[in-house]
Design a protein around this motif. Structure first.
Motif, PDB file in Angstrom:
ATOM      1  N   PHE A   1       0.900  -1.171  -0.089  1.00  0.00           N
ATOM      2  CA  PHE A   1       0.063  -0.016  -0.037  1.00  0.00           C
ATOM      3  C   PHE A   1       0.729   1.260  -0.110  1.00  0.00           C
ATOM      4  CE2 PHE A   1      -3.239   3.183   1.065  1.00  0.00           C
ATOM      5  CZ  PHE A   1      -4.348   2.626   1.000  1.00  0.00           C
ATOM      6  N   PRO A   2       0.511   2.135  -0.936  1.00  0.00           N
ATOM      7  CA  PRO A   2       1.469   3.425  -1.090  1.00  0.00           C
ATOM      8  C   PRO A   2       1.191   4.420   0.198  1.00  0.00           C
ATOM      9  CG  PRO A   2      -0.363   3.861  -2.588  1.00  0.00           C
ATOM     10  CD  PRO A   2      -0.349   2.184  -1.921  1.00  0.00           C
ATOM     11  N   GLY A   3       2.549   4.857   0.888  1.00  0.00           N
ATOM     12  CA  GLY A   3       2.297   5.726   1.914  1.00  0.00           C
ATOM     13  C   GLY A   3       1.618   7.053   1.407  1.00  0.00           C
ATOM     14  N   ASP A   4       2.096   7.578   0.246  1.00  0.00           N
ATOM     15  CA  ASP A   4       1.292   8.642  -0.184  1.00  0.00           C
ATOM     16  C   ASP A   4      -0.078   8.724  -0.270  1.00  0.00           C
ATOM     17  OD1 ASP A   4       3.773   9.865  -0.439  1.00  0.00           O
ATOM     18  OD2 ASP A   4       4.089   9.723  -2.559  1.00  0.00           O
ATOM     19  N   ALA A   5      -0.718   7.540  -0.281  1.00  0.00           N
ATOM     20  CA  ALA A   5      -2.294   7.446  -0.315  1.00  0.00           C
ATOM     21  C   ALA A   5      -2.961   7.634   1.102  1.00  0.00           C
ATOM     22  CB  ALA A   5      -2.646   6.364  -0.990  1.00  0.00           C
ATOM     23  N   ILE A   6      -1.896   7.330   2.101  1.00  0.00           N
ATOM     24  CA  ILE A   6      -2.803   7.164   3.269  1.00  0.00           C
ATOM     25  C   ILE A   6      -3.481   8.640   3.890  1.00  0.00           C
ATOM     26  CG2 ILE A   6      -2.104   7.141   5.966  1.00  0.00           C
ATOM     27  CD1 ILE A   6      -1.941   4.476   4.561  1.00  0.00           C
ATOM     28  N   ILE A   7      -2.663   9.753   3.595  1.00  0.00           N
ATOM     29  CA  ILE A   7      -3.413  10.965   4.092  1.00  0.00           C
ATOM     30  C   ILE A   7      -4.226  11.383   3.043  1.00  0.00           C
ATOM     31  CG2 ILE A   7      -2.479  13.508   4.361  1.00  0.00           C
ATOM     32  CD1 ILE A   7      -1.252  11.572   6.349  1.00  0.00           C
ATOM     33  N   PHE A   8      -4.257  10.908   1.814  1.00  0.00           N
ATOM     34  CA  PHE A   8      -5.164  11.433   0.763  1.00  0.00           C
ATOM     35  C   PHE A   8      -6.558  10.718   1.289  1.00  0.00           C
ATOM     36  CE2 PHE A   8      -7.492   9.483  -2.617  1.00  0.00           C
ATOM     37  CZ  PHE A   8      -8.013  10.736  -3.368  1.00  0.00           C
ATOM     38  N   MET A   9      -6.585   9.479   1.804  1.00  0.00           N
ATOM     39  CA  MET A   9      -7.898   8.854   2.249  1.00  0.00           C
ATOM     40  C   MET A   9      -8.166   9.369   3.525  1.00  0.00           C
ATOM     41  SD  MET A   9      -6.414   5.140   1.232  1.00  0.00           S
ATOM     42  CE  MET A   9      -7.783   4.086   1.932  1.00  0.00           C
ATOM     43  N   ARG A  10      -7.355  10.149   4.502  1.00  0.00           N
ATOM     44  CA  ARG A  10      -7.723  10.624   5.626  1.00  0.00           C
ATOM     45  C   ARG A  10      -8.584  11.999   5.217  1.00  0.00           C
ATOM     46  NH1 ARG A  10      -6.525  12.253  11.015  1.00  0.00           N
ATOM     47  NH2 ARG A  10      -5.898  14.501  11.096  1.00  0.00           N
ATOM     48  N   VAL A  11      -8.273  12.691   4.225  1.00  0.00           N
ATOM     49  CA  VAL A  11      -8.763  13.973   3.927  1.00  0.00           C
ATOM     50  C   VAL A  11      -9.917  13.622   3.397  1.00  0.00           C
ATOM     51  CG1 VAL A  11      -8.702  15.565   2.141  1.00  0.00           C
ATOM     52  CG2 VAL A  11      -6.346  15.097   3.423  1.00  0.00           C
ATOM     53  N   LEU A  12     -10.179  12.539   2.677  1.00  0.00           N
ATOM     54  CA  LEU A  12     -11.521  12.127   2.239  1.00  0.00           C
ATOM     55  C   LEU A  12     -12.580  11.874   3.288  1.00  0.00           C
ATOM     56  CD1 LEU A  12     -10.763  10.022  -1.072  1.00  0.00           C
ATOM     57  CD2 LEU A  12     -11.318  12.575  -1.066  1.00  0.00           C
ATOM     58  N   ASN A  13     -12.149  11.142   4.045  1.00  0.00           N
ATOM     59  CA  ASN A  13     -12.826  10.830   5.346  1.00  0.00           C
ATOM     60  C   ASN A  13     -13.330  11.891   6.193  1.00  0.00           C
ATOM     61  OD1 ASN A  13     -13.407   7.906   4.911  1.00  0.00           O
ATOM     62  ND2 ASN A  13     -11.357   7.684   5.682  1.00  0.00           N
ATOM     63  N   LEU A  14     -12.291  12.865   6.458  1.00  0.00           N
ATOM     64  CA  LEU A  14     -12.593  13.963   7.241  1.00  0.00           C
ATOM     65  C   LEU A  14     -13.539  15.140   6.600  1.00  0.00           C
ATOM     66  CD1 LEU A  14      -9.206  14.902   9.022  1.00  0.00           C
ATOM     67  CD2 LEU A  14     -11.145  14.192  10.046  1.00  0.00           C
ATOM     68  N   LEU A  15     -13.476  15.153   5.171  1.00  0.00           N
ATOM     69  CA  LEU A  15     -14.297  15.823   4.573  1.00  0.00           C
ATOM     70  C   LEU A  15     -15.783  15.348   4.584  1.00  0.00           C
ATOM     71  CD1 LEU A  15     -12.325  16.792   1.204  1.00  0.00           C
ATOM     72  CD2 LEU A  15     -13.087  18.426   3.156  1.00  0.00           C
ATOM     73  N   ARG A  16     -16.053  14.150   4.613  1.00  0.00           N
ATOM     74  CA  ARG A  16     -17.105  13.335   4.845  1.00  0.00           C
ATOM     75  C   ARG A  16     -17.789  13.867   5.924  1.00  0.00           C
ATOM     76  NH1 ARG A  16     -19.140  10.332   1.462  1.00  0.00           N
ATOM     77  NH2 ARG A  16     -16.772   9.934   0.461  1.00  0.00           N
ATOM     78  N   GLY A  17     -16.889  13.743   7.202  1.00  0.00           N
ATOM     79  CA  GLY A  17     -17.124  14.072   8.298  1.00  0.00           C
ATOM     80  C   GLY A  17     -17.789  15.270   8.547  1.00  0.00           C
ATOM     81  N   LEU A  18     -17.280  16.225   7.780  1.00  0.00           N
ATOM     82  CA  LEU A  18     -17.826  17.466   7.701  1.00  0.00           C
ATOM     83  C   LEU A  18     -18.897  17.876   7.421  1.00  0.00           C
ATOM     84  CD1 LEU A  18     -15.820  20.135   8.414  1.00  0.00           C
ATOM     85  CD2 LEU A  18     -15.384  20.586   6.028  1.00  0.00           C
ATOM     86  N   SER A  19     -19.231  17.117   6.107  1.00  0.00           N
ATOM     87  CA  SER A  19     -20.779  17.078   5.655  1.00  0.00           C
ATOM     88  C   SER A  19     -21.721  16.642   6.815  1.00  0.00           C
ATOM     89  CB  SER A  19     -20.862  16.100   4.341  1.00  0.00           C
ATOM     90  OG  SER A  19     -19.837  16.822   3.559  1.00  0.00           O
TER      91      SER A  19
END
Length: 758
Positions: free
Chosen positions: A230-248
């Motif tokens: 699993f690419p490390g660079d994608a970890i923070i990207f996926m975290r961002v998507l989840n946090l944006l969803r929580g914002l909604s």
């Protein structure tokens, strides 16, 4: 995940670092960027405090008077549009990720304010955890997003490979479902409980599918990790998507992320490709020029440009020699990798010409006869008024079964993937007309009719005959399939539709040789076809009327052999990269792995496979190693043959002339399995088969000419006809009506009718 977090978290403790991040993001978001669709603006409207001063431990920012996101009373009091607010924040993050490749990795509600001044812009704070990704990772993330938006499993797997995500198991449908979760429409807080329930049910289904796939018990499946890397660079990207969803959810609004993020992802993925070939010297793949005609053709393709061409291959033979082998464009709308000579295109009804060749091969081998009653070969077929249908009726589209299985496919389109079920249903079908009385195009049923005939006449599997009769003798391993094996996904072209042209079909009235059902709701059907045929479940299915995947050079070599009565042409150019026939025909899934227990308990293994899994997943059976060695050796030298019949009789059968003229419908457009090509009012001079959307292969035996064109932008065939006309005119070969501007088109070209002004 821990490694990535340990690498990034300490950066938050240096306020000089955060100050520089803040300046960079502010500068990036203030610049104007053209969207990928041409006119879609990807500017964002947010506020970021100016940096006043910083040290390692102190950060002084411009003061901005704003409302906290959790202060719902104040948001209501100031009349803040919460949906617009979250959409603007989402746009800002889409810009950071897909345009800039430099994004804030911590978008929780505490890191935002809302300006008290109308129009109440979002204020972005805290850039301590900010991630920078490479251009290649940025493009891979964009491709992953767009492949989920389009349901394109091939592009998704390509994106995984490009970002360094490796899987241990071949389950593309589940991979698509899991990836799509990250980009799904957000739900309000009141709907969250139902949403979680649905996600848990999906997770359980995927776990069950994984358990069945890998033959694991319930305990083993809990400990089996389907991800190999699993690419490390994608970890923070996926975290961002989840946090944006929580914002909604916290603001109780519903956001369609796919619509908001699409222009930004398109912008970075398509890049210069949106400007066409005139500014992109790599648009035509860098391969040797075989002739002056090919050089002129490449100039024509550049002139035609990317408005009409997405991806294309052209290969032509003259007197047994390759004179054209050109590839141009990209593998897909959202897959900017270049088309290469060995790329595999889905060619729809072009497949019928391959299937017909297999039937003729069995006749040549003495396994069946054209005049033979099908029920004598396939006993279950002899029911429901089909007792008098003969082999030549199937090949000539005169069996009366043109609409057989039409209702089954409409009710459950994915049923076409079940080979045995389709054969069973076709054996139960009832003809609508008397055998031989009328020629009506068997647009789907042709494949299962001939496929069942092939298996019952030979006593072997369809793919076995395909390999022995065509693939191995022609030495085109890895470049011609009816149902692809796992492991070739990286070479697949992805379909898209030119809807502007498809709409022109609405006013077309079909002739008596075209089933009305084929044209009803044609624009809607054409729009839905790519979505269905881009899925790997369908691509891997045996559909001998519509599911061939091949390169133009493999198809052209096939027709060059048929044009010579079955004589195999000399080896393809040694300058071609990669060499034709150099691929493993049935590759094993590259990261497939099974436990030692499973290997020990397995009594049977297929040759060259890392586990029994591939054999279960993909039905293609290989011919024996001895057969392969003989056929490969034969293909490397001249003098080999596809058919033992060395005179012109076999070509007469293809076109339904001479002694075979009584087996075809008078004045019909088909011979025995092939569309007959020529000039109106004159005897046919060639034969071949076209496919929905524009791909085509045909030959003119009298002039020693064969050509194949493959396309992935489904339109009305104008690109193919212009290419064929150009090549024929350059070589002095008569242009068949099928490829002329105004000549009569056959029923298989009903979806390839170009406007008169082409």
């Amino acid at each position: 995940m821990i490694d990535e977090w340990c690498k990034e978290a300490p950066k938050e403790l240096d306020f000089n670092h955060e100050a520089e991040n803040t300046r960079t993001v502010s500068k990036n978001l203030s610049r104007k960027t053209e969207g990928g669709s041409g006119g879609v603006s990807s500017d964002v409207d947010v506020l970021i405090p100016e940096i006043i001063q910083s040290t390692e431990k102190i950060l002084i920012l411009e003061y901005m008077d704003g409302i906290r996101l959790h202060d719902n009373d104040s948001l209501e009091e100031y009349g803040v549009d919460k949906k617009r607010l979250v959409e603007e924040i989402t746009r800002a993050y889409a810009h950071q990720i897909y345009i800039d490749g430099f994004f804030n990795g911590d978008p929780h509600p505490g890191n935002f304010l809302v300006s008290k001044e109308p129009p109440h812009k979002p204020i972005l704070l805290d850039f301590g955890l900010t991630k920078r990704i490479s251009q290649s990772m940025k493009q891979a993330l964009a491709k992953m997003f767009l492949s989920c938006a389009e349901g394109d499993q091939v592009a998704l797997l390509s994106a995984f490979a490009e970002m360094g995500l490796k899987l241990r198991v071949d389950m593309p449908q589940q991979s698509m479902e899991i990836a799509s979760i990250f980009f799904r429409q957000s739900t309000t807080a009141t709907e969250a409980k139902e949403n979680i329930k649905a996600l848990n049910e999906q997770r359980e289904r995927n776990a069950k599918a994984l358990q069945e796939k890998m033959k694991l018990n319930k305990k083993e499946v809990k400990h089996f990790n389907p991800v190999d890397a699993f690419p490390g660079d994608a970890i923070i990207f996926m975290r961002v998507l989840n946090l944006l969803r929580g914002l909604s959810a916290s603001l109780n609004v519903r956001i369609v992320y796919l619509d908001i993020m699409r222009p930004f992802a398109e912008s970075t993925l398509l890049g210069s490709l949106t400007r066409g070939p005139s500014t992109n010297s790599e648009w035509i793949y860098d391969s040797p020029v075989n002739s002056e005609v090919e050089s002129k053709l490449r100039s024509l393709l550049l002139e035609m440009g990317s408005d009409k061409i997405l991806g294309l291959q052209v290969c032509a033979y003259k007197d047994g020699k390759v004179i054209i082998d050109t590839a141009a464009g990209t593998l897909g709308k959202y897959d900017p990798r270049p088309v290469q000579p060995d790329s595999l295109f889905p060619v729809f009804s072009v497949t019928k010409g391959i299937t017909a060749g297999m039937v003729h091969w069995l006749v040549d081998q003495g396994k069946l006869k054209y005049e033979e009653t099908v029920a004598d070969i396939w006993p279950k077929f002899g029911t429901n008024k089909k007792e008098l249908i003969k082999v030549h009726h199937l090949l000539n589209h005169t069996s009366g079964l043109h609409n057989a299985l039409g209702d089954v496919v409409k009710t459950d389109p994915m049923s076409v993937c079940d080979w045995e079920e389709m054969l069973d249903q076709i054996a139960k079908s009832t003809p609508e007309t008397e055998p031989g009385s009328s020629q009506i195009y068997h647009y789907l049923s042709f494949g299962w009719l001939c496929g069942g005939l092939i298996e019952h006449a030979s006593g072997r599997k369809f793919q076995e005959i395909l390999e022995e009769a065509i693939v191995h003798p022609l030495h085109i391993e890895g470049e011609l399939y009816v149902g692809i094996p796992p492991g070739v996904e990286s070479r697949l072209a992805t379909l898209t539709v030119d809807m502007e042209e498809i709409q022109k079909l609405q006013g077309i009235k079909p002739g008596p040789d075209v089933p009305p059902e084929l044209l009803s709701g044609i624009a809607q059907m054409a729009a839905g076809v790519p979505a269905m045929f881009n899925t790997l479940n369908v691509r891997r299915a045996i559909i001998p009327a519509a599911n061939g995947h091949l390169s133009a050079r493999a198809l052209a070599r096939y027709y060059a052999a048929l044009a010579a009565g079955g004589a195999i042409p000399p080896p393809h150019s040694s300058n071609a990269k990669p060499l034709l026939g150099s691929h493993v025909h049935t590759p094993a899934f590259p990261t497939a792995a099974t436990s030692k227990k499973k290997k020990k308990g397995s009594a049977k293994k297929s040759s060259g496979s890392s586990s029994s899994m591939e054999k279960v997943e993909y039905a293609q059976l290989r011919t024996s190693d001895a057969d392969s060695e003989v056929s490969v050796a034969a293909s490397g030298s001249t003098g080999g043959r596809l058919f033992s019949n060395s005179d012109s009789g076999i070509m007469d059968a293809f076109m339904g002339v001479g002694e075979y003229s009584g087996m075809i419908h008078p004045n019909g457009k088909f011979g025995l399995g092939f569309r007959r090509y020529g000039r109106s009012g004159a005897p046919p001079t060639g034969f071949g088969h076209s496919g929905m959307g524009g791909s085509n292969g045909f030959c003119d035996p009298e002039h020693g000419f064969a050509i194949a064109v493959t396309v992935n932008k489904m339109a009305l065939g104008s690109v193919t006809r212009r290419v064929v006309r150009f090549v024929c005119e350059e070589l002095g070969v008569p242009v068949p009506d099928e490829f002329s501007v105004s000549g009569e088109k056959g029923p298989d070209m009903v979806l390839n009718l170009a406007p008169p002004a082409e």
